[in-house]
Design a protein around this motif. Structure first.
Motif, PDB file in Angstrom:
ATOM      1  N   MET A   1      -5.877   1.355 -10.329  1.00  0.00           N
ATOM      2  CA  MET A   1      -5.153   2.299  -9.488  1.00  0.00           C
ATOM      3  C   MET A   1      -4.771   3.522 -10.315  1.00  0.00           C
ATOM      4  SD  MET A   1      -1.688   1.756  -7.216  1.00  0.00           S
ATOM      5  CE  MET A   1      -2.550   0.849  -5.942  1.00  0.00           C
ATOM      6  N   SER A   2      -4.946   4.686  -9.752  1.00  0.00           N
ATOM      7  CA  SER A   2      -4.612   5.929 -10.437  1.00  0.00           C
ATOM      8  C   SER A   2      -3.142   6.253 -10.218  1.00  0.00           C
ATOM      9  CB  SER A   2      -5.487   7.073  -9.918  1.00  0.00           C
ATOM     10  OG  SER A   2      -5.120   8.295 -10.516  1.00  0.00           O
ATOM     11  N   SER A   3      -2.312   5.958 -11.198  1.00  0.00           N
ATOM     12  CA  SER A   3      -0.871   6.179 -11.075  1.00  0.00           C
ATOM     13  C   SER A   3      -0.348   7.171 -12.097  1.00  0.00           C
ATOM     14  CB  SER A   3      -0.119   4.846 -11.225  1.00  0.00           C
ATOM     15  OG  SER A   3      -0.419   3.989 -10.144  1.00  0.00           O
ATOM     16  N   THR A   4      -1.266   7.873 -12.800  1.00  0.00           N
ATOM     17  CA  THR A   4      -0.883   8.834 -13.825  1.00  0.00           C
ATOM     18  C   THR A   4      -1.333  10.231 -13.437  1.00  0.00           C
ATOM     19  OG1 THR A   4      -1.019   7.162 -15.565  1.00  0.00           O
ATOM     20  CG2 THR A   4      -1.121   9.457 -16.262  1.00  0.00           C
ATOM     21  N   PHE A   5      -0.453  11.216 -13.630  1.00  0.00           N
ATOM     22  CA  PHE A   5      -0.751  12.604 -13.294  1.00  0.00           C
ATOM     23  C   PHE A   5      -0.421  13.488 -14.491  1.00  0.00           C
ATOM     24  CE2 PHE A   5       0.367  16.784 -11.532  1.00  0.00           C
ATOM     25  CZ  PHE A   5      -0.766  17.043 -10.766  1.00  0.00           C
ATOM     26  N   GLY A   6      -1.327  14.415 -14.809  1.00  0.00           N
ATOM     27  CA  GLY A   6      -1.091  15.365 -15.891  1.00  0.00           C
ATOM     28  C   GLY A   6      -1.921  15.066 -17.118  1.00  0.00           C
ATOM     29  N   THR A   7      -2.073  16.091 -17.981  1.00  0.00           N
ATOM     30  CA  THR A   7      -2.850  15.973 -19.217  1.00  0.00           C
ATOM     31  C   THR A   7      -1.951  16.029 -20.447  1.00  0.00           C
ATOM     32  OG1 THR A   7      -4.741  17.039 -18.141  1.00  0.00           O
ATOM     33  CG2 THR A   7      -4.742  16.972 -20.555  1.00  0.00           C
ATOM     34  N   HIS A   8      -1.143  17.070 -20.555  1.00  0.00           N
ATOM     35  CA  HIS A   8      -0.212  17.202 -21.679  1.00  0.00           C
ATOM     36  C   HIS A   8       1.186  16.706 -21.307  1.00  0.00           C
ATOM     37  CE1 HIS A   8      -3.454  19.734 -23.100  1.00  0.00           C
ATOM     38  NE2 HIS A   8      -2.858  19.855 -24.271  1.00  0.00           N
TER      39      HIS A   8
ATOM     40  N   SER B   1      -2.715   4.271  11.550  1.00  0.00           N
ATOM     41  CA  SER B   1      -2.606   5.434  10.661  1.00  0.00           C
ATOM     42  C   SER B   1      -1.823   5.167   9.388  1.00  0.00           C
ATOM     43  CB  SER B   1      -2.008   6.642  11.399  1.00  0.00           C
ATOM     44  OG  SER B   1      -2.951   7.186  12.284  1.00  0.00           O
ATOM     45  N   HIS B   2      -1.536   3.889   9.096  1.00  0.00           N
ATOM     46  CA  HIS B   2      -0.864   3.535   7.851  1.00  0.00           C
ATOM     47  C   HIS B   2      -1.904   3.048   6.845  1.00  0.00           C
ATOM     48  CE1 HIS B   2       2.400   2.249   5.230  1.00  0.00           C
ATOM     49  NE2 HIS B   2       3.260   2.772   6.087  1.00  0.00           N
ATOM     50  N   ALA B   3      -1.480   2.755   5.613  1.00  0.00           N
ATOM     51  CA  ALA B   3      -2.397   2.350   4.557  1.00  0.00           C
ATOM     52  C   ALA B   3      -2.578   0.834   4.471  1.00  0.00           C
ATOM     53  CB  ALA B   3      -1.898   2.876   3.216  1.00  0.00           C
ATOM     54  N   ASP B   4      -1.975   0.075   5.387  1.00  0.00           N
ATOM     55  CA  ASP B   4      -2.088  -1.392   5.325  1.00  0.00           C
ATOM     56  C   ASP B   4      -3.543  -1.841   5.236  1.00  0.00           C
ATOM     57  OD1 ASP B   4       0.673  -1.467   5.655  1.00  0.00           O
ATOM     58  OD2 ASP B   4       0.561  -1.798   7.816  1.00  0.00           O
ATOM     59  N   TYR B   5      -4.375  -1.338   6.138  1.00  0.00           N
ATOM     60  CA  TYR B   5      -5.775  -1.779   6.228  1.00  0.00           C
ATOM     61  C   TYR B   5      -6.580  -1.327   5.011  1.00  0.00           C
ATOM     62  CZ  TYR B   5     -10.585  -2.189   7.885  1.00  0.00           C
ATOM     63  OH  TYR B   5     -11.915  -2.490   7.998  1.00  0.00           O
ATOM     64  N   THR B   6      -6.449  -0.070   4.624  1.00  0.00           N
ATOM     65  CA  THR B   6      -7.276   0.439   3.532  1.00  0.00           C
ATOM     66  C   THR B   6      -6.920  -0.200   2.195  1.00  0.00           C
ATOM     67  OG1 THR B   6      -5.781   2.350   3.384  1.00  0.00           O
ATOM     68  CG2 THR B   6      -7.826   2.638   4.636  1.00  0.00           C
ATOM     69  N   TYR B   7      -5.636  -0.447   1.946  1.00  0.00           N
ATOM     70  CA  TYR B   7      -5.243  -1.127   0.703  1.00  0.00           C
ATOM     71  C   TYR B   7      -5.833  -2.537   0.663  1.00  0.00           C
ATOM     72  CZ  TYR B   7      -2.027   1.990  -1.769  1.00  0.00           C
ATOM     73  OH  TYR B   7      -1.495   3.006  -2.532  1.00  0.00           O
ATOM     74  N   LEU B   8      -5.795  -3.227   1.788  1.00  0.00           N
ATOM     75  CA  LEU B   8      -6.332  -4.580   1.841  1.00  0.00           C
ATOM     76  C   LEU B   8      -7.831  -4.585   1.602  1.00  0.00           C
ATOM     77  CD1 LEU B   8      -5.706  -7.563   2.311  1.00  0.00           C
ATOM     78  CD2 LEU B   8      -6.067  -7.179   4.765  1.00  0.00           C
ATOM     79  N   MET B   9      -8.529  -3.596   2.179  1.00  0.00           N
ATOM     80  CA  MET B   9      -9.973  -3.513   2.001  1.00  0.00           C
ATOM     81  C   MET B   9     -10.335  -3.177   0.547  1.00  0.00           C
ATOM     82  SD  MET B   9     -11.407  -4.356   4.825  1.00  0.00           S
ATOM     83  CE  MET B   9     -10.044  -5.538   4.898  1.00  0.00           C
ATOM     84  N   LYS B  10      -9.541  -2.356  -0.101  1.00  0.00           N
ATOM     85  CA  LYS B  10      -9.845  -1.952  -1.476  1.00  0.00           C
ATOM     86  C   LYS B  10      -9.501  -3.037  -2.493  1.00  0.00           C
ATOM     87  CE  LYS B  10      -9.143   1.665  -4.934  1.00  0.00           C
ATOM     88  NZ  LYS B  10     -10.595   1.837  -5.125  1.00  0.00           N
ATOM     89  N   TYR B  11      -8.295  -3.635  -2.360  1.00  0.00           N
ATOM     90  CA  TYR B  11      -7.809  -4.536  -3.393  1.00  0.00           C
ATOM     91  C   TYR B  11      -7.900  -6.018  -3.030  1.00  0.00           C
ATOM     92  CZ  TYR B  11      -5.969  -0.225  -5.364  1.00  0.00           C
ATOM     93  OH  TYR B  11      -5.856   1.039  -5.886  1.00  0.00           O
ATOM     94  N   GLY B  12      -8.130  -6.319  -1.744  1.00  0.00           N
ATOM     95  CA  GLY B  12      -8.180  -7.706  -1.319  1.00  0.00           C
ATOM     96  C   GLY B  12      -6.805  -8.320  -1.165  1.00  0.00           C
ATOM     97  N   VAL B  13      -5.769  -7.518  -1.366  1.00  0.00           N
ATOM     98  CA  VAL B  13      -4.387  -7.958  -1.233  1.00  0.00           C
ATOM     99  C   VAL B  13      -3.539  -6.715  -0.988  1.00  0.00           C
ATOM    100  CG1 VAL B  13      -3.869  -7.755  -3.704  1.00  0.00           C
ATOM    101  CG2 VAL B  13      -2.566  -9.379  -2.310  1.00  0.00           C
ATOM    102  N   LYS B  14      -2.402  -6.902  -0.339  1.00  0.00           N
ATOM    103  CA  LYS B  14      -1.493  -5.775  -0.155  1.00  0.00           C
ATOM    104  C   LYS B  14      -0.055  -6.271  -0.243  1.00  0.00           C
ATOM    105  CE  LYS B  14      -1.065  -5.907   4.920  1.00  0.00           C
ATOM    106  NZ  LYS B  14       0.396  -6.110   4.930  1.00  0.00           N
ATOM    107  N   ALA B  15       0.853  -5.359  -0.461  1.00  0.00           N
ATOM    108  CA  ALA B  15       2.267  -5.730  -0.509  1.00  0.00           C
ATOM    109  C   ALA B  15       2.658  -6.362   0.819  1.00  0.00           C
ATOM    110  CB  ALA B  15       3.126  -4.500  -0.791  1.00  0.00           C
ATOM    111  N   SER B  16       3.419  -7.444   0.747  1.00  0.00           N
ATOM    112  CA  SER B  16       3.753  -8.184   1.972  1.00  0.00           C
ATOM    113  C   SER B  16       4.810  -7.486   2.810  1.00  0.00           C
ATOM    114  CB  SER B  16       4.238  -9.596   1.614  1.00  0.00           C
ATOM    115  OG  SER B  16       5.394  -9.535   0.786  1.00  0.00           O
TER     116      SER B  16
END
Length: 361
Positions: free
Chosen positions: A1-8, A104-119
């Motif tokens: 998961m991409s959770s980092t933003f920025g270079t310097h 229109s929420h991320a429930d479905y897409t997170y499950l499809m990507k990771y195979g699990v989602k926050a309950s």
């Protein structure tokens, strides 16, 4: 998961909406910056839930704790760890939604990507994740003011639904004017109409979207890294990474596509000891580099996806069902989005400034 933003000037956020805590690790902040928790708390208070009847009633103080990177009131140049505890957790509000992905929420897409989602809640897709951004952004903003003196970043709600505020004087705009109304629109008459519209959809268990406009003053010419890391490209990435954001435009934006070059071109004029522009259709950025004029952009934010109105949908097995979402959700996220937009802008400018300074060494 991409959770980092920025270079310097890099920020990594962590935590889920109903976990024990959320926060951020900030790496690259220069040493010897005066910093304490109250410097960060002000912006977190502007983002926190429950601040008015227009926001979610979730009751969180969002009190930040600096865990590392600061000693005797100054930064050490080492990673700064920031943590905010989640206290008002109600995971049982989401039991019905375990097997029914919210429209229109991320429930479905997170499950499809990771195979699990926050309950419960949206997990990492929840706007609660933005607490780490706002905390880190407050530090970035303090460094920018120390570095550039009169630099300022002020965002405000310029429209809610079909209600649009008239043009605001960008030279005199302040956060005090923005915060004078709970909807964070500095035009009093527009704010009144926006509040009425939000109250109406709240009572109907529905939601509204709108636009946040941001004005950045006092930054020098020369910031931005062409060709792929242009200043407006990094701002667009930063804004589109915010939950619920669906659009970004800078300067004249889409309206500029309807103008002729003779209308749109920003003629150069002498300003002080250097050059400036007579108009600002470019939004303060030319060729991906800041030109010293105010950087002005707009962010389109969709209506909150989780609503209490009964919606016809299907469960994870494709079986028809009716979903009436429970829990505590904003009828309009625009007022609380203002400090999030400001935080992400501060992170972009701090990163760009440090990149520029690294070239001079």
């Amino acid at each position: 998961m991409s959770s980092t933003f920025g270079t310097h000037f890099r920020v990594t956020t962590f935590g889920e909406s109903h976990g024990k805590a959320v926060g951020a690790i900030l790496d690259g902040c220069p040493a010897n910056l005066s910093l304490c928790e109250s410097d960060i708390q002000l912006q977190l208070n502007r983002r926190r839930p429950g601040q008015s009847d227009l926001t979610t009633p979730r009751d969180e103080a969002d009190a930040v704790t600096i865990l590392s990177g600061v000693e005797n009131g100054v930064t050490l140049g080492t990673p700064i760890a920031l943590s905010v505890n989640n206290k008002d957790q109600r995971p049982h509000d989401y039991g019905e939604m375990t097997e029914v992905p919210r429209p229109s929420h991320a429930d479905y897409t997170y499950l499809m990507k990771y195979g699990v989602k926050a309950s419960s809640g949206g997990g990492r897709s929840s706007a609660r994740e933005t607490i780490g951004r706002v905390a880190a952004g407050a530090i970035a903003e303090k460094w920018l003011k120390a570095r550039f003196g009169d630099a300022s970043i002020v965002a405000y709600v310029s429209s809610v639904g079909t209600i649009e505020a008239p043009p605001i004087d960008e030279e005199t705009l302040t956060r005090g004017l923005v915060d004078a109304t709970p909807v964070r629109c500095p035009d009093a008459e527009s704010a009144k109409n926006m509040i009425s519209a939000i109250e109406e959809v709240r009572d109907a268990k529905d939601s509204l979207g709108g636009v946040v406009t941001c004005v950045c003053r006092g930054f020098p010419a020369g910031l931005g890294e062409p060709v792929f890391d242009k200043l407006e490209a990094k701002l667009a990435q930063a804004m589109l990474s915010i939950p619920a954001v669906k659009g970004f435009e800078i300067g004249s934006g889409f309206a500029g596509s309807k103008m002729r070059g003779s209308e749109h071109n920003d003629a150069f004029v002498k300003k002080g000891t250097g050059l400036g522009t007579a108009t600002n259709h470019s939004g303060g950025v030319q060729g991906g580099i800041s030109n010293g004029e105010p950087v002005v952009f707009r962010v389109a934010i969709k209506p909150t996806a989780t609503i209490g109105i009964a919606q016809q949908t299907v469960d994870m097995n494709g079986e028809p069902t009716t979903l009436e979402a429970k829990g505590r959700h904003d009828p309009c996220v625009l007022p609380r989005a203002v400090p999030i937009v400001e935080a992400m802008v501060a992170l972009v400018f701090a990163d760009a400034a440090l990149q520029q300074e690294s070239k001079a060494k």
